[in-house]
Structures are given as C-alpha cells and as structure tokens.
Design an enzyme around this catalytic site. Structure first.
Site, short mmCIF file in Angstrom:
data_model
loop_
_atom_site.label_atom_id
_atom_site.label_comp_id
_atom_site.label_asym_id
_atom_site.label_seq_id
_atom_site.Cartn_x
_atom_site.Cartn_y
_atom_site.Cartn_z
CG ASP A 30 -2.07 0.98 1.07
OD1 ASP A 30 -3.22 0.53 0.94
OD2 ASP A 30 -1.82 2.20 1.06
CB ILE A 31 0.85 4.23 -2.19
CG1 ILE A 31 1.96 5.11 -2.75
CG2 ILE A 31 -0.42 5.03 -1.92
CD1 ILE A 31 1.67 5.66 -4.14
CG ASN A 86 -12.34 -0.28 3.70
OD1 ASN A 86 -12.72 -0.63 4.81
ND2 ASN A 86 -11.16 0.28 3.51
N GLY A 92 -15.35 3.61 3.59
CA GLY A 92 -13.94 3.95 3.41
C GLY A 92 -13.33 3.45 2.13
CG HIS A 99 -8.57 -3.21 -2.60
ND1 HIS A 99 -9.51 -2.46 -3.29
CD2 HIS A 99 -8.29 -2.50 -1.48
CE1 HIS A 99 -9.78 -1.37 -2.60
NE2 HIS A 99 -9.06 -1.37 -1.48
CG LEU A 100 -8.42 -9.32 1.97
CD1 LEU A 100 -9.86 -9.08 2.40
CD2 LEU A 100 -8.16 -10.81 1.77
CG HIS A 101 -7.01 -2.69 3.05
ND1 HIS A 101 -6.22 -1.58 2.83
CD2 HIS A 101 -8.19 -2.43 2.44
CE1 HIS A 101 -6.91 -0.68 2.15
NE2 HIS A 101 -8.11 -1.17 1.90
P1 AMP Z 1 -9.71 1.47 -0.05
O1 AMP Z 1 -9.76 2.83 0.57
O2 AMP Z 1 -10.19 0.35 0.84
O3 AMP Z 1 -10.40 1.47 -1.40
O4 AMP Z 1 -8.19 1.14 -0.29
C1 AMP Z 1 -7.44 1.71 -1.31
C2 AMP Z 1 -6.00 1.67 -0.89
O5 AMP Z 1 -5.20 1.86 -2.02
C3 AMP Z 1 -5.61 2.74 0.13
O6 AMP Z 1 -5.11 2.13 1.31
C4 AMP Z 1 -4.52 3.54 -0.60
O7 AMP Z 1 -3.48 3.95 0.25
C5 AMP Z 1 -4.05 2.55 -1.64
N1 AMP Z 1 -3.47 3.14 -2.84
C6 AMP Z 1 -3.93 4.21 -3.54
N2 AMP Z 1 -3.15 4.42 -4.62
C7 AMP Z 1 -2.17 3.48 -4.59
C8 AMP Z 1 -1.05 3.19 -5.42
N3 AMP Z 1 -0.78 3.91 -6.52
N4 AMP Z 1 -0.25 2.14 -5.08
C9 AMP Z 1 -0.52 1.42 -3.97
N5 AMP Z 1 -1.58 1.64 -3.16
C10 AMP Z 1 -2.38 2.65 -3.45
#
Ligand code: AMP
Ligand code: ZN
Length: 113
Positions: A30-31, A86, A92, A99-101
């Site tokens: 995650d970025i 989410n 959120g 995607h799964l965190h």
């Molecule tokens: P969600 O808010 O559950 O949709 O999660 C999206 C996630 O993607 C967040 O935790 C962001 O930090 C992550 N994210 C957004 N852009 C990027 C990227 N370019 N590379 C990696 N993770 C990202």
C-alpha cells in the site's frame, strides 16, 4: 486505457511494489501504509466491490483470503493480522476495484474507526 487505478497497476501501466503475482491475483505494498506491514491483495479481474460479485467470484474471494493466509505464514505474521475489505464510499472504499487489505506488525484496535 482503463480508468481504474488497480487495473492500470495490474497492466503495469503504473508502477507498484509487487510482492506476489499469479494468474488471478496481484499483491502490492500500500502506498500509504497504516501498519508496519500493509499489503493489498487485488483480484486481476475488475470487480468494483462485493456488491458487484457474480457467483463465480465467490471462488476469487476465497483465493484472496487463502493468499493472505500464505502471506502470513511466509512472513511469520500468524500471531495476528487483520484483513479488511471496505465496501462503498461510506465504509472507506476509495478504489472501486475489489481488494483485501492485509495489515500486520502492530497491535490492532477494536472497534475499527
Ligand atoms: P480502499 O480505501 O479500501 O479502497 O483502499 C485503497 C487503498 O489503495 C488505500 O489504502 C490507498 O493507500 C491505496 N493506494 C492508492 N493508490 C495506490 C497506489 N498507486 N499504489 C498502492 N496503493 C495505493
Ligand atoms: Zn479495475
């Protein structure tokens, strides 16, 4: 070209730190990490969220959870890790590609924010 951020990462049009990849899934860092270990287990198939799953996607979600289990085993994080999915902006979700965190490396609190 896809408008979807994760589709673009999967297509390697946008760089990401890829930790694992197979036919169905990609795992990236995650970025904006919310824990010492914060990975995203992303389906290669574009499904916006659980509301958009079709019957076959049940298996895909199983693959995602199984991959999380394997990540925990390989990284010796089995003592505790949190999986978060989410669904919807109010919950959120900010990227509308399922995607799964995978969060680990610190004590997790409950209830989540
Ligand atoms: P969600 O808010 O559950 O949709 O999660 C999206 C996630 O993607 C967040 O935790 C962001 O930090 C992550 N994210 C957004 N852009 C990027 C990227 N370019 N590379 C990696 N993770 C990202
Ligand atoms: Zn997508």
């Amino acid at each position: 070209m896809s408008e979807c951020l994760f589709c673009r990462i999967i297509a390697k049009e946008i760089p990401a730190k890829i930790e694992y990849e197979d036919k169905e899934l990609v795992v990236i860092q995650d970025i904006n990490p919310q824990a010492p270990v914060h990975l995203l287990v992303i389906s290669k198939k574009h499904v916006a969220g659980t509301q958009d799953m079709d019957a076959q996607d049940r298996l895909l979600l199983g693959e995602m959870v199984f991959r999380a289990k394997e990540l925990a085993r390989q990284r010796k994080l089995e003592e505790g890790y949190r999986l978060v999915l989410n669904n919807g902006a109010k919950a959120g979700q900010s990227v509308f590609h399922i995607h799964l965190h995978f969060l680990a490396g610190r004590k997790m609190n409950w209830p989540p924010g």
